[in-house]
Write an enzyme that holds these catalytic residues in place. Structure first.
Site, PDB file in Angstrom:
ATOM      1  N   ARG A 133     -26.415 -15.160  28.969  1.00 27.50           N
ATOM      2  CA  ARG A 133     -26.630 -16.554  29.341  1.00 27.50           C
ATOM      3  C   ARG A 133     -26.947 -16.668  30.819  1.00 27.50           C
ATOM      4  O   ARG A 133     -26.627 -15.786  31.614  1.00 27.50           O
ATOM      5  CB  ARG A 133     -25.416 -17.410  28.989  1.00 27.50           C
ATOM      6  CG  ARG A 133     -24.160 -17.121  29.805  1.00 27.50           C
ATOM      7  CD  ARG A 133     -24.046 -18.082  30.982  1.00 27.50           C
ATOM      8  NE  ARG A 133     -22.723 -18.065  31.564  1.00 27.50           N
ATOM      9  CZ  ARG A 133     -22.464 -17.900  32.848  1.00 27.50           C
ATOM     10  NH1 ARG A 133     -23.443 -17.672  33.705  1.00 27.50           N
ATOM     11  NH2 ARG A 133     -21.222 -17.933  33.307  1.00 27.50           N
ATOM     12  N   GLU A 232     -20.750 -27.578  32.252  1.00 32.03           N
ATOM     13  CA  GLU A 232     -20.357 -27.276  33.638  1.00 32.03           C
ATOM     14  C   GLU A 232     -21.562 -27.383  34.570  1.00 32.03           C
ATOM     15  O   GLU A 232     -21.486 -27.970  35.642  1.00 32.03           O
ATOM     16  CB  GLU A 232     -19.743 -25.883  33.724  1.00 32.03           C
ATOM     17  CG  GLU A 232     -19.305 -25.503  35.126  1.00 32.03           C
ATOM     18  CD  GLU A 232     -18.587 -24.169  35.183  1.00 32.03           C
ATOM     19  OE1 GLU A 232     -18.789 -23.430  36.165  1.00 32.03           O
ATOM     20  OE2 GLU A 232     -17.813 -23.860  34.250  1.00 32.03           O
ATOM     21  N   ARG A 236     -27.031 -24.544  30.543  1.00 31.33           N
ATOM     22  CA  ARG A 236     -26.610 -23.175  30.256  1.00 31.33           C
ATOM     23  C   ARG A 236     -27.468 -22.699  29.093  1.00 31.33           C
ATOM     24  O   ARG A 236     -27.346 -23.213  27.977  1.00 31.33           O
ATOM     25  CB  ARG A 236     -25.124 -23.125  29.866  1.00 31.33           C
ATOM     26  CG  ARG A 236     -24.156 -23.293  31.031  1.00 31.33           C
ATOM     27  CD  ARG A 236     -23.978 -21.990  31.808  1.00 31.33           C
ATOM     28  NE  ARG A 236     -23.090 -22.140  32.956  1.00 31.33           N
ATOM     29  CZ  ARG A 236     -21.787 -21.938  32.924  1.00 31.33           C
ATOM     30  NH1 ARG A 236     -21.203 -21.600  31.785  1.00 31.33           N
ATOM     31  NH2 ARG A 236     -21.060 -22.057  34.012  1.00 31.33           N
ATOM     32  N   CYS A 278     -20.381 -23.863  40.190  1.00 27.24           N
ATOM     33  CA  CYS A 278     -19.321 -22.942  40.590  1.00 27.24           C
ATOM     34  C   CYS A 278     -19.903 -21.790  41.405  1.00 27.24           C
ATOM     35  O   CYS A 278     -20.886 -21.167  40.971  1.00 27.24           O
ATOM     36  CB  CYS A 278     -18.595 -22.386  39.369  1.00 27.24           C
ATOM     37  SG  CYS A 278     -17.194 -21.318  39.799  1.00 27.24           S
ATOM     38  N   THR A 280     -19.017 -18.861  41.697  1.00 21.25           N
ATOM     39  CA  THR A 280     -18.969 -17.566  41.011  1.00 21.25           C
ATOM     40  C   THR A 280     -20.246 -17.304  40.231  1.00 21.25           C
ATOM     41  O   THR A 280     -20.515 -16.165  39.839  1.00 21.25           O
ATOM     42  CB  THR A 280     -17.772 -17.481  40.049  1.00 21.25           C
ATOM     43  OG1 THR A 280     -17.937 -18.428  38.988  1.00 21.25           O
ATOM     44  CG2 THR A 280     -16.465 -17.755  40.776  1.00 21.25           C
ATOM     45  N   ARG A 287     -24.824 -13.910  32.933  1.00 19.47           N
ATOM     46  CA  ARG A 287     -23.593 -13.355  32.377  1.00 19.47           C
ATOM     47  C   ARG A 287     -23.938 -12.733  31.032  1.00 19.47           C
ATOM     48  O   ARG A 287     -24.190 -13.436  30.053  1.00 19.47           O
ATOM     49  CB  ARG A 287     -22.512 -14.430  32.218  1.00 19.47           C
ATOM     50  CG  ARG A 287     -21.197 -13.850  31.691  1.00 19.47           C
ATOM     51  CD  ARG A 287     -20.058 -14.887  31.726  1.00 19.47           C
ATOM     52  NE  ARG A 287     -18.819 -14.275  31.268  1.00 19.47           N
ATOM     53  CZ  ARG A 287     -18.416 -14.226  29.998  1.00 19.47           C
ATOM     54  NH1 ARG A 287     -19.156 -14.785  29.054  1.00 19.47           N
ATOM     55  NH2 ARG A 287     -17.292 -13.641  29.668  1.00 19.47           N
ATOM     56  N   ARG A 316     -12.179 -10.964  29.532  1.00 19.83           N
ATOM     57  CA  ARG A 316     -11.583 -12.239  29.142  1.00 19.83           C
ATOM     58  C   ARG A 316     -11.042 -12.138  27.723  1.00 19.83           C
ATOM     59  O   ARG A 316     -11.355 -11.204  27.001  1.00 19.83           O
ATOM     60  CB  ARG A 316     -12.618 -13.376  29.212  1.00 19.83           C
ATOM     61  CG  ARG A 316     -13.243 -13.594  30.575  1.00 19.83           C
ATOM     62  CD  ARG A 316     -14.242 -14.725  30.511  1.00 19.83           C
ATOM     63  NE  ARG A 316     -14.825 -15.043  31.809  1.00 19.83           N
ATOM     64  CZ  ARG A 316     -15.641 -16.069  32.033  1.00 19.83           C
ATOM     65  NH1 ARG A 316     -16.002 -16.859  31.042  1.00 19.83           N
ATOM     66  NH2 ARG A 316     -16.116 -16.298  33.243  1.00 19.83           N
ATOM     67  N   GLU A 321     -12.821 -17.633  29.065  1.00 17.88           N
ATOM     68  CA  GLU A 321     -11.943 -17.781  30.224  1.00 17.88           C
ATOM     69  C   GLU A 321     -10.668 -18.527  29.877  1.00 17.88           C
ATOM     70  O   GLU A 321     -10.681 -19.494  29.123  1.00 17.88           O
ATOM     71  CB  GLU A 321     -12.699 -18.528  31.342  1.00 17.88           C
ATOM     72  CG  GLU A 321     -12.052 -18.405  32.695  1.00 17.88           C
ATOM     73  CD  GLU A 321     -12.965 -18.893  33.804  1.00 17.88           C
ATOM     74  OE1 GLU A 321     -12.654 -18.621  34.983  1.00 17.88           O
ATOM     75  OE2 GLU A 321     -13.976 -19.546  33.510  1.00 17.88           O
TER      76      GLU A 321
END
Length: 363
Positions: A133, A232, A236, A278, A280, A287, A316, A321
């Protein structure tokens, strides 16, 4: 001169933030926010605002102040926040992204050669599913804490139009949450397709306002390419399928991202690459992950941790998460996304997963 209502509100907000910051300092929090937000830096940044959307330090750190068990504790309320609050973001980014210093810049996009990727588990003994993703933000809009209801609706409309242009393997249907029955939402969540509301870290960051307005999911006909809208991040985009064929999953994601990019402009900076909510997820935002069953290796927590650290992997629970493993199944992905190319991120993940399988076979 008497203060007006606006000045009083600002003073109240600053006082509340001062009190919350003092609690953070006195806590045993292990967050990167606590590690790097010194009193001196706090005083320097606490009254600054971003020029376009007026984001404040509180917009950046409110989740970390409310959740003292945060790992990071900070989000970017708009693209400009990374520059306005650079002393704090730069320090946290350098720590999380393993030395990406303020002097560095992210390399240009490079998908790389697809033939470099293989089926990681051709006999289907260990890998249950593979997904790749990436996150994207649409140019001209803030991120969640500063988005209005109209912003959510506008982005959803832009994406509805963009999805109509997808053809072939990518063609499918966009489903807004506002028109999706609860039972269908729950089924898609259970099948690991759809995001869900309620993450307390995102809620504290004001990422769930106006829910479910402007949120939804695009699914192609085979449910192997999907796009989350306004979860988020603005977008995505996810490619996924059962088994371990990383090459095919990566190929499909690239085709989907390129097709959507022809319809909308993505936010990108020379220093950080693609910009996201974010820190990160900056840079490639890639990812690549597998759901993998490794009961023998996972029984040795220290060995599992050592392998993950050596190959820059993130481990994870089964449902992602902040969840636990179920029946020895883990969600394992590349941790590094910034300072390397998309191709390098995928190679790093592939090498790490192959090593994990090799160790599991030897135990």
């Amino acid at each position: 001169m008497a203060q007006g209502p606006k000045e009083c509100r600002v003073k109240c907000v600053l006082r509340a933030m001062d009190e919350a910051y003092a609690r953070l300092l006195q806590s045993d929090s292990k967050s990167l926010l606590k590690k790097y937000l010194t009193q001196e830096m706090y005083n320097e940044l606490k009254e600054k605002r971003t020029p376009t959307f007026g984001s404040t330090l509180l917009d950046c750190i409110q989740s970390g102040l409310m959740n003292l068990d945060s790992g990071i504790g900070i989000y970017a309320p708009d693209p400009e926040a990374y520059a306005v609050f650079a002393p704090l973001f730069d320090a946290i980014i350098q720590d999380y992204h393993l030395g990406f210093s303020p002097a560095q810049t992210h390399p240009p996009l490079e998908w790389g050669e697809l033939t470099a990727f293989q089926n990681l588990d051709p006999e289907n003994k260990y890998i249950i599913s593979t997904r790749v993703r990436c996150g994207r933000s649409i140019e001209g809009y803030p991120f969640n804490p500063c988005m209005t209801e109209d912003h959510y609706k506008e982005i959803e409309q832009k994406m509805t139009n963009a999805f109509q242009g997808l053809g072939g393997e990518l063609s499918g249907t966009y489903r807004p949450l506002t028109k999706m029955p609860k039972c269908e939402q729950e089924r898609l969540i259970d099948d690991h397709y759809l995001f869900k509301e309620g993450d307390r870290f995102l809620k504290a960051a004001k990422a769930c306002r106006f829910w479910p307005v402007g949120r939804g999911i695009f699914l192609n006909k085979d449910k192997t390419f999907l796009t989350w809208v306004n979860e988020e991040d603005h977008l995505r985009m996810i490619s996924m399928e059962p088994g371990g064929d990383l090459g095919n999953v990566y190929r499909r994601m690239i085709e989907g991202v390129n097709a959507i990019q022809q319809q909308v402009n993505f936010s990108r900076s020379e220093r950080f690459g693609f910009l996201t909510f974010c820190p990160t997820n900056l840079g490639t935002t890639i990812r690549a992950s597998v759901h993998i069953k490794v009961p023998k290796l996972s029984a040795d927590k220290e060995k599992m941790k050592s392998v993950a650290e050596t190959h820059h992997l993130q481990v994870r629970g089964t449902r992602g998460e902040h969840t636990e493993s179920e029946e020895g199944i883990y969600d394992i992905s590349n941790k590094r996304r910034l300072g390397l190319t998309e191709f390098q991120a995928l190679k790093e993940m592939q090498e790490g997963i192959l090593e994990i399988i090799k160790i599991e076979q030897s135990l």
